[in-house]
Design a protein around this motif. Structure first.
Motif, PDB file in Angstrom:
ATOM      1  N   LEU A 220       0.827  -1.207   0.000  1.00  0.00           N
ATOM      2  CA  LEU A 220       0.000   0.000   0.000  1.00  0.00           C
ATOM      3  C   LEU A 220       0.861   1.256   0.000  1.00  0.00           C
ATOM      4  N   SER A 221       0.270   2.359  -0.402  1.00  0.00           N
ATOM      5  CA  SER A 221       0.958   3.646  -0.308  1.00  0.00           C
ATOM      6  C   SER A 221       1.033   4.082   1.148  1.00  0.00           C
ATOM      7  N   GLY A 222       1.830   5.113   1.418  1.00  0.00           N
ATOM      8  CA  GLY A 222       1.965   5.595   2.791  1.00  0.00           C
ATOM      9  C   GLY A 222       0.646   6.076   3.366  1.00  0.00           C
ATOM     10  N   GLY A 223      -0.128   6.798   2.558  1.00  0.00           N
ATOM     11  CA  GLY A 223      -1.423   7.275   3.023  1.00  0.00           C
ATOM     12  C   GLY A 223      -2.385   6.142   3.309  1.00  0.00           C
ATOM     13  N   GLU A 224      -2.374   5.111   2.465  1.00  0.00           N
ATOM     14  CA  GLU A 224      -3.238   3.951   2.676  1.00  0.00           C
ATOM     15  C   GLU A 224      -2.819   3.181   3.924  1.00  0.00           C
ATOM     16  N   GLN A 225      -1.524   3.032   4.125  1.00  0.00           N
ATOM     17  CA  GLN A 225      -1.051   2.332   5.316  1.00  0.00           C
ATOM     18  C   GLN A 225      -1.504   3.045   6.593  1.00  0.00           C
ATOM     19  N   GLN A 226      -1.432   4.375   6.596  1.00  0.00           N
ATOM     20  CA  GLN A 226      -1.821   5.102   7.795  1.00  0.00           C
ATOM     21  C   GLN A 226      -3.320   4.984   8.047  1.00  0.00           C
ATOM     22  N   ARG A 227      -4.116   4.868   6.981  1.00  0.00           N
ATOM     23  CA  ARG A 227      -5.559   4.683   7.167  1.00  0.00           C
ATOM     24  C   ARG A 227      -5.867   3.282   7.694  1.00  0.00           C
ATOM     25  N   VAL A 228      -5.091   2.287   7.278  1.00  0.00           N
ATOM     26  CA  VAL A 228      -5.252   0.948   7.854  1.00  0.00           C
ATOM     27  C   VAL A 228      -4.886   0.971   9.336  1.00  0.00           C
TER      28      VAL A 228
ATOM     29  N   ALA B   8      -3.532  10.344  19.458  1.00  0.00           N
ATOM     30  CA  ALA B   8      -2.886  10.297  18.147  1.00  0.00           C
ATOM     31  C   ALA B   8      -1.636  11.171  18.182  1.00  0.00           C
ATOM     32  N   ASP B   9      -0.478  10.562  17.985  1.00  0.00           N
ATOM     33  CA  ASP B   9       0.801  11.274  18.060  1.00  0.00           C
ATOM     34  C   ASP B   9       1.315  11.569  16.656  1.00  0.00           C
ATOM     35  N   GLU B  10       1.107  12.808  16.205  1.00  0.00           N
ATOM     36  CA  GLU B  10       1.541  13.222  14.862  1.00  0.00           C
ATOM     37  C   GLU B  10       1.126  12.200  13.805  1.00  0.00           C
ATOM     38  N   PRO B  11      -0.175  11.840  13.740  1.00  0.00           N
ATOM     39  CA  PRO B  11      -0.583  10.782  12.808  1.00  0.00           C
ATOM     40  C   PRO B  11      -0.441  11.159  11.346  1.00  0.00           C
ATOM     41  N   THR B  12      -0.268  12.466  11.071  1.00  0.00           N
ATOM     42  CA  THR B  12      -0.130  12.911   9.676  1.00  0.00           C
ATOM     43  C   THR B  12       1.302  13.309   9.337  1.00  0.00           C
ATOM     44  N   GLY B  13       2.228  13.062  10.250  1.00  0.00           N
ATOM     45  CA  GLY B  13       3.592  13.559  10.080  1.00  0.00           C
ATOM     46  C   GLY B  13       4.299  13.062   8.833  1.00  0.00           C
ATOM     47  N   ASN B  14       3.940  11.865   8.372  1.00  0.00           N
ATOM     48  CA  ASN B  14       4.613  11.287   7.207  1.00  0.00           C
ATOM     49  C   ASN B  14       3.766  11.358   5.939  1.00  0.00           C
ATOM     50  N   LEU B  15       2.697  12.170   5.969  1.00  0.00           N
ATOM     51  CA  LEU B  15       1.777  12.235   4.843  1.00  0.00           C
ATOM     52  C   LEU B  15       1.857  13.578   4.130  1.00  0.00           C
ATOM     53  N   ASP B  16       1.489  13.569   2.843  1.00  0.00           N
ATOM     54  CA  ASP B  16       1.386  14.840   2.130  1.00  0.00           C
ATOM     55  C   ASP B  16       0.139  15.581   2.604  1.00  0.00           C
ATOM     56  N   ASP B  17      -0.022  16.822   2.185  1.00  0.00           N
ATOM     57  CA  ASP B  17      -1.099  17.674   2.703  1.00  0.00           C
ATOM     58  C   ASP B  17      -2.484  17.080   2.462  1.00  0.00           C
ATOM     59  N   GLU B  18      -2.700  16.541   1.271  1.00  0.00           N
ATOM     60  CA  GLU B  18      -4.029  16.006   0.946  1.00  0.00           C
ATOM     61  C   GLU B  18      -4.367  14.792   1.797  1.00  0.00           C
ATOM     62  N   ASN B  19      -3.428  13.847   1.905  1.00  0.00           N
ATOM     63  CA  ASN B  19      -3.679  12.658   2.717  1.00  0.00           C
ATOM     64  C   ASN B  19      -3.774  13.001   4.193  1.00  0.00           C
ATOM     65  N   ALA B  20      -3.013  13.989   4.641  1.00  0.00           N
ATOM     66  CA  ALA B  20      -3.081  14.422   6.036  1.00  0.00           C
ATOM     67  C   ALA B  20      -4.464  14.964   6.355  1.00  0.00           C
ATOM     68  N   ARG B  21      -4.976  15.817   5.474  1.00  0.00           N
ATOM     69  CA  ARG B  21      -6.309  16.388   5.694  1.00  0.00           C
ATOM     70  C   ARG B  21      -7.370  15.295   5.708  1.00  0.00           C
ATOM     71  N   LYS B  22      -7.287  14.349   4.777  1.00  0.00           N
ATOM     72  CA  LYS B  22      -8.255  13.255   4.729  1.00  0.00           C
ATOM     73  C   LYS B  22      -8.240  12.448   6.021  1.00  0.00           C
ATOM     74  N   LEU B  23      -7.040  12.163   6.528  1.00  0.00           N
ATOM     75  CA  LEU B  23      -6.922  11.357   7.732  1.00  0.00           C
ATOM     76  C   LEU B  23      -7.558  12.064   8.928  1.00  0.00           C
TER      77      LEU B  23
ATOM     78  N   HIS C 110       2.077  19.200  14.519  1.00  0.00           N
ATOM     79  CA  HIS C 110       2.848  20.413  14.283  1.00  0.00           C
ATOM     80  C   HIS C 110       2.134  21.317  13.289  1.00  0.00           C
ATOM     81  N   ASN C 111       1.048  20.806  12.695  1.00  0.00           N
ATOM     82  CA  ASN C 111       0.339  21.514  11.632  1.00  0.00           C
ATOM     83  C   ASN C 111      -0.774  22.375  12.232  1.00  0.00           C
ATOM     84  N   LEU C 112      -0.568  23.672  12.251  1.00  0.00           N
ATOM     85  CA  LEU C 112      -1.538  24.576  12.866  1.00  0.00           C
ATOM     86  C   LEU C 112      -2.860  24.618  12.114  1.00  0.00           C
TER      87      LEU C 112
END
Length: 206
Positions: free
Chosen positions: A134-142, A157-172, A192-194
Motif C-alpha cells: 500500500l501507499s503511505g497514506g493507505e497504510q496510515q488509514r489501515v 494520536a501522536d503526529e498521525p499525519t507527520g509522514n503524509l502529504d497535505d491532501e492525505n493528512a487532511r483526509k486522515l 505540528h500543523n496549525l
C-alpha cells in the motif's frame, strides 16, 4: 461517557522543564489538538496523559481513576493509540492488521472489513494483500482503522499525519474527526500543523 482530567502536569527531561503546570479536560465528542514548536514537549505530554510516562508532578484521571494504575486493563478497554510511524506488521495482510485491533472487542467479517475500508476511502483495496504493497497514506488509514475498531472511548494520536502529504493528512484528520462524532469518542491529537486547529473543539498550545 469518557472524562479525562489533566491536572497541573509538569515534567523535566535531562533537567530541562518541558511541561509546566498543564491542565485541561477531555469529554465525549471532544477533538483536542495539542500544538507546539519542535521539542516543546507535545509527545511527552501525550505519553504522560496516556499513562506511558509518569509525570514529575500533577495527576491525570480517567473516569475518576488515577492514570498509572491498572494500565493494562485501561489500555485494553478504554484507550486507543495512533502512532506517527504506523507500526503495521508489513508481512501481514490488510485484514490481519485490522483484526489485531478488533480481537479484544469483536470479530469482524470480511464484508465488515471492506465496509470499513470504504468509509476511509479505500473501497477497492484487496483485504488479502500485504500492507507493504500500500501507499503511505493507505497504510496510515489501515493503522487508523486498526485502532478505531477497538471501539475505545478515548483515542490518542501522536503526529498521525507527520509522514503524509497535505491532501492525505487532511483526509486522515477528517476521517478521525467524523468517526469521533459518530461514535461519541474523544480524540487527543498532537500535531505540528496549525491548520488542524480548525478541527478542534479544544486547543492546547504548549
Amino acid at each position: 461517557m469518557v472524562e479525562l482530567i489533566v491536572d497541573k502536569i509538569s515534567q523535566k527531561i535531562d533537567g530541562k522543564s518541558v511541561l509546566n503546570q498543564i491542565s485541561f479536560e477531555v469529554h465525549a465528542n471532544d477533538f483536542v489538538v495539542i500544538t507546539g514548536r519542535s521539542g516543546s514537549g507535545k509527545t511527552t505530554l501525550l505519553n504522560v496523559i496516556s499513562g506511558l510516562t509518569r509525570p514529575d508532578s500533577g495527576q491525570v484521571y480517567l473516569d475518576g481513576q488515577l492514570i498509572g494504575k491498572n494500565m493494562q486493563k485501561i489500555w485494553r478497554n478504554q484507550i486507543g493509540f495512533i502512532f506517527q510511524n504506523n507500526l503495521l506488521l508489513e508481512k501481514l495482510t490488510v485484514k490481519q492488521n485490522i483484526l489485531m485491533g478488533a480481537k479484544f472487542n469483536k470479530s469482524l467479517s470480511d464484508q465488515e472489513i471492506r465496509d470499513l475500508l470504504a468509509k476511509v476511502g479505500m473501497p477497492d483495496v484487496d483485504i488479502s494483500q500485504r500492507v507493504s504493497t500500500l501507499s503511505g497514506g493507505e497504510q496510515q488509514r489501515v493503522a487508523l482503522l486498526r485502532t478505531l475498531v477497538k471501539r475505545n472511548e478515548l483515542i490518542f494520536a501522536d503526529e498521525p499525519t507527520g509522514n503524509l502529504d497535505d491532501e492525505n493528512a487532511r483526509k486522515l484528520v477528517e476521517i478521525l474527526k467524523n468517526w469521533s462524532l459518530a461514535e461519541q469518542h474523544a480524540v487527543v491529537m498532537v500535531t505540528h500543523n496549525l491548520a488542524f486547529i480548525t478541527y478542534a473543539t479544544k486547543h492546547v498550545a504548549i
